[in-house]
Scaffold this active site. Structure first.
Site, PDB file in Angstrom:
ATOM      1  CG  ASP A 129      -2.314   3.465  -1.110  1.00  0.00           C
ATOM      2  OD1 ASP A 129      -1.719   2.775  -0.263  1.00  0.00           O
ATOM      3  OD2 ASP A 129      -1.805   3.764  -2.210  1.00  0.00           O
ATOM      4  CD  GLU A 146       2.718  -0.567  -2.116  1.00  0.00           C
ATOM      5  OE1 GLU A 146       3.701  -1.221  -2.486  1.00  0.00           O
ATOM      6  OE2 GLU A 146       1.586  -0.762  -2.589  1.00  0.00           O
TER       7      GLU A 146
HETATM    8 ZN   LIG Z   1       0.234  -3.748  -1.123  1.00  0.00          ZN
END
Ligand SMILES: [Zn+2]
Length: 382
Positions: free
Chosen positions: A73, A137
């Site tokens: 992501d 994340e």
């Molecule tokens: Zn990263």
């Protein structure tokens, strides 16, 4: 003749997947295809609207199992017109690949996926290679690496050690790895008094002097002098607000927030207790109300210099001719979750343009990173 996986082409293909958190954008689908074709057993571990990918080559519960962790992501592109290229175009020019996620961290994922597939095909190891790749994340990180680790625990899946492929070097490739991270917490304070006319301050209870004293006490306090592997902890005052525009009014309340980055001489609970004590002193001194709310985003942790960091340092040195410093600087990463599963160290490329407009990665660094990861696998299973 067998074709090696080109980490540069793979980086480009991943950048072309618009995987802004929490969108999967095709990135994990692409990796799942590549890894499945490479003999990895893949499982999508999706939770709470987030996609994650677990991939293992070799048997479950193998004695030796080397893990990689990373995320596909990316943060939003922001103002597209400020970019000099299409942020999802993966243009190659001037020796760089351009696009959102180029450094953070589609190149890192491409490098370890390419290294892992080629390594197990060319020299099948006695053990397992595990890839844990998350799509959460950059967001809340609640259903990302944590979901993967929860699922692994339930399935009896185990990594003996893990390398997180986040960018770790400030300027020069190979100069730094991360063996731990500072903890992070935020505390919000509201001081309440009594509103009144500023010409008659004795009839009001002004919360502002109380807040000023509290903030001064917190900001001037030395948390520690640093520890063996960490710099001194820091406290930053990030906001003080009253929203009061009238100069003839004493406001009823004032709020403020501080962010603390702390080393291994503290814990979130210990710092919370200290902050509560400070709030109580202000209440007693000024007679105001003081309310506090705290969020601990991560405790500090360290994987003390040992087998894993030595292995990585020697591979970096062999490939790049530099010895990486073992650092604990910087913000938080998913290593804060992996540390509860096994020893974890972070090593990746230079992070200069992370989260910026015109994010880009030198083509050369992607190739170097794959070479370092390959050598780490070779030396680990040698
Ligand atoms: Zn990263």
């Amino acid at each position: 003749m067998v074709t090696k996986i080109d980490p540069v082409e793979l980086t480009k293909a991943l950048i072309r997947c618009p995987s802004v958190t929490p969108e999967e954008g095709g990135a994990l689908v692409l990796l799942e295809e590549l890894l499945t074709a490479g003999g990895f057993e893949c499982t999508r571990v999706d939770r709470g609207g987030v996609s994650n990918l677990f991939a293992r080559w070799g048997t479950r519960g193998a004695n030796k199992s080397f893990g990689f962790n990373g995320h596909t992501d990316v943060v939003p592109v922001g103002d597209v017109s400020a970019w000099s290229v299409d942020p999802f175009g993966a243009v190659e020019k001037d020796g760089y690949i351009w696009g959102r996620g180029a450094t953070d961290m589609k190149s890192g994922v491409a490098a370890f996926a390419a290294a892992a597939v080629d390594f197990v095909r060319d020299t099948p190891p006695d053990g397992a290679v595990i890839l844990t790749i998350t799509g959460d994340e950059e967001g809340d990180a609640i259903d990302g690496t944590t979901a993967l680790l929860d699922w692994m625990a339930a399935q009896g899946e185990r990594m003996s050690c893990c390398l997180v492929g986040e960018p770790t070097s400030p300027d020069t490739m190979g100069e730094m790895m991360k063996i731990g991270r500072r903890g992070s917490m935020t505390a919000w304070f509201t001081v309440t008094g009594e509103q009144g006319h500023s010409a008659y301050p004795h009839r009001a209870l002004n919360p502002l002097p109380a807040m000023a004293r509290l903030i001064d006490r917190l900001a001037s306090h030395e948390l520690d002098k640093g520890t063996e592997h960490f710099d001194a902890s820091t406290l930053a005052v990030v906001t003080i607000d009253t929203g009061n525009a009238a100069t003839n009014v004493i406001p009823a309340a004032c709020s403020a927030a501080v962010n603390i980055r702390f080393n291994d001489s503290h814990s979130g609970a210990g710092l919370t207790a200290w902050l509560e004590g400070e709030a109580t002193k202000i209440k007693e001194e000024f007679g105001t109300g003081v309310e506090m709310r705290v969020k601990v985003s991560g405790e500090s942790f360290i994987t003390p210099p040992g087998a894993l960091s030595t292995l990585i340092a020697s591979a970096v040195n062999a490939e790049l001719g530099v010895t990486p410093e073992m650092s604990t600087t910087g913000g938080t990463s998913d290593a804060r979750f992996v540390k509860d599963h096994c020893d974890v160290v972070e090593f990746g490329l230079v992070g200069k343009t992370m989260h910026q407009v015109d994010e880009r990665v030198p083509v050369k660094q992607i190739v170097q990173l794959k070479a370092v990861y390959t050598r780490i696998l070779q030396e680990y299973f040698a």
